[in-house]
Design a protein around this motif. Structure first.
Motif, mmCIF file in Angstrom:
data_model
loop_
_atom_site.group_PDB
_atom_site.id
_atom_site.type_symbol
_atom_site.label_atom_id
_atom_site.label_comp_id
_atom_site.label_asym_id
_atom_site.label_seq_id
_atom_site.Cartn_x
_atom_site.Cartn_y
_atom_site.Cartn_z
ATOM 1 N N GLU A 1 -15.448 16.464 -0.536
ATOM 2 C CA GLU A 1 -16.216 17.577 -0.388
ATOM 3 C C GLU A 1 -16.560 17.460 1.091
ATOM 4 O O GLU A 1 -17.417 16.455 1.525
ATOM 5 C CB GLU A 1 -17.209 17.746 -1.327
ATOM 6 N N PRO A 2 -16.259 18.498 1.825
ATOM 7 C CA PRO A 2 -15.380 19.590 1.500
ATOM 8 C C PRO A 2 -14.076 19.037 1.679
ATOM 9 O O PRO A 2 -13.770 18.049 2.197
ATOM 10 C CB PRO A 2 -15.761 20.606 2.769
ATOM 11 N N ASP A 3 -13.281 20.020 0.987
ATOM 12 C CA ASP A 3 -11.805 19.838 1.261
ATOM 13 C C ASP A 3 -11.237 19.664 2.590
ATOM 14 O O ASP A 3 -11.259 20.716 3.127
ATOM 15 C CB ASP A 3 -10.884 20.707 0.270
ATOM 16 N N SER A 4 -10.859 18.445 3.210
ATOM 17 C CA SER A 4 -10.543 18.413 4.363
ATOM 18 C C SER A 4 -9.227 17.382 4.666
ATOM 19 O O SER A 4 -9.145 16.576 3.750
ATOM 20 C CB SER A 4 -11.784 17.532 5.017
ATOM 21 N N ALA A 5 -8.672 17.618 5.767
ATOM 22 C CA ALA A 5 -7.409 17.037 6.087
ATOM 23 C C ALA A 5 -7.838 15.405 6.373
ATOM 24 O O ALA A 5 -7.153 14.421 6.310
ATOM 25 C CB ALA A 5 -6.827 17.752 7.571
ATOM 26 N N VAL A 6 -9.058 15.212 6.649
ATOM 27 C CA VAL A 6 -9.779 14.032 6.875
ATOM 28 C C VAL A 6 -9.177 12.858 5.389
ATOM 29 O O VAL A 6 -8.791 11.757 5.699
ATOM 30 C CB VAL A 6 -11.308 13.873 7.073
ATOM 31 N N CYS A 7 -9.400 13.611 4.225
ATOM 32 C CA CYS A 7 -9.278 12.834 3.207
ATOM 33 C C CYS A 7 -7.995 12.481 2.822
ATOM 34 O O CYS A 7 -7.507 11.692 1.872
ATOM 35 C CB CYS A 7 -10.199 13.713 1.986
ATOM 36 N N ALA A 8 -6.997 13.159 3.383
ATOM 37 C CA ALA A 8 -5.381 13.067 3.001
ATOM 38 C C ALA A 8 -4.963 11.948 4.131
ATOM 39 O O ALA A 8 -3.851 11.464 3.896
ATOM 40 C CB ALA A 8 -4.590 14.439 3.421
ATOM 41 N N GLU A 9 -5.721 11.478 5.257
ATOM 42 C CA GLU A 9 -5.319 10.442 6.115
ATOM 43 C C GLU A 9 -5.386 9.033 5.448
ATOM 44 O O GLU A 9 -6.342 8.939 4.574
ATOM 45 C CB GLU A 9 -6.180 10.575 7.364
ATOM 46 N N PRO A 10 -4.758 8.324 5.913
ATOM 47 C CA PRO A 10 -4.862 6.905 5.390
ATOM 48 C C PRO A 10 -6.303 6.174 5.454
ATOM 49 O O PRO A 10 -6.449 6.599 6.667
ATOM 50 C CB PRO A 10 -3.752 5.876 5.822
ATOM 51 N N LEU A 11 -6.856 5.295 4.720
ATOM 52 C CA LEU A 11 -7.932 4.683 5.281
ATOM 53 C C LEU A 11 -7.746 3.522 6.097
ATOM 54 O O LEU A 11 -6.430 2.936 5.935
ATOM 55 C CB LEU A 11 -8.658 4.181 3.872
#
Length: 133
Positions: free
Chosen positions: A111-121
């Motif tokens: 949250e918020p739904d972000s492209a950041v969360c789709a990137e590898p860690l």
């Protein structure tokens, strides 16, 4: 024979593309045995420009024999942009000295739904436990 002026822009372009860093770094920093549990301490760093109000990761913990010892959710809570946070989790029924690997299976909530969360860690470990995605 190619001249240096023709090669140099290509080298700079390739180097710039390779310099992409993962927006969120997660480090397994410490393990502490507790009564019937293992306390896992993580350092999280949000290197993006987006404040994350909540990030929850699904994690799988493997024992020394390679068997799944636990499946859990790591609620990293809020991760402000360009800030570091330390989070601690106690996993009941897990002996720290029997832990061999931690697999980040995926993002359970962001949250918020972000492209950041789709990137590898970017994953690291300061203890003798392999951390992977």
């Amino acid at each position: 024979m190619a001249t240096l002026s023709r090669i140099l822009p290509l080298v700079v372009t390739c180097a710039a593309g390779a310099a992409h860093a993962e927006p969120v770094r997660l480090e397994l920093n410490a393990l502490h045995p507790r009564d019937g549990a293992c306390q896992m301490v993580f350092v999280a760093q949000n290197d993006s420009e987006t404040d994350l109000q909540r990030l929850v990761l699904e994690a799988v913990l493997f024992d020394a024999g390679g068997q799944v010892a636990a499946l859990t959710l790591l609620d990293l809570q809020d991760l402000p942009a360009a800030r570091m946070r330390v989070r601690s989790f106690e996993i009941a029924g897990l002996a720290c000295d029997n832990l061999s690997r931690l697999l980040v299976n995926g993002v359970s909530a962001c949250e918020p739904d972000s492209a950041v969360c789709a990137e590898p860690l970017a994953l690291e470990s300061r203890v003798p436990v392999e951390v992977l995605q």
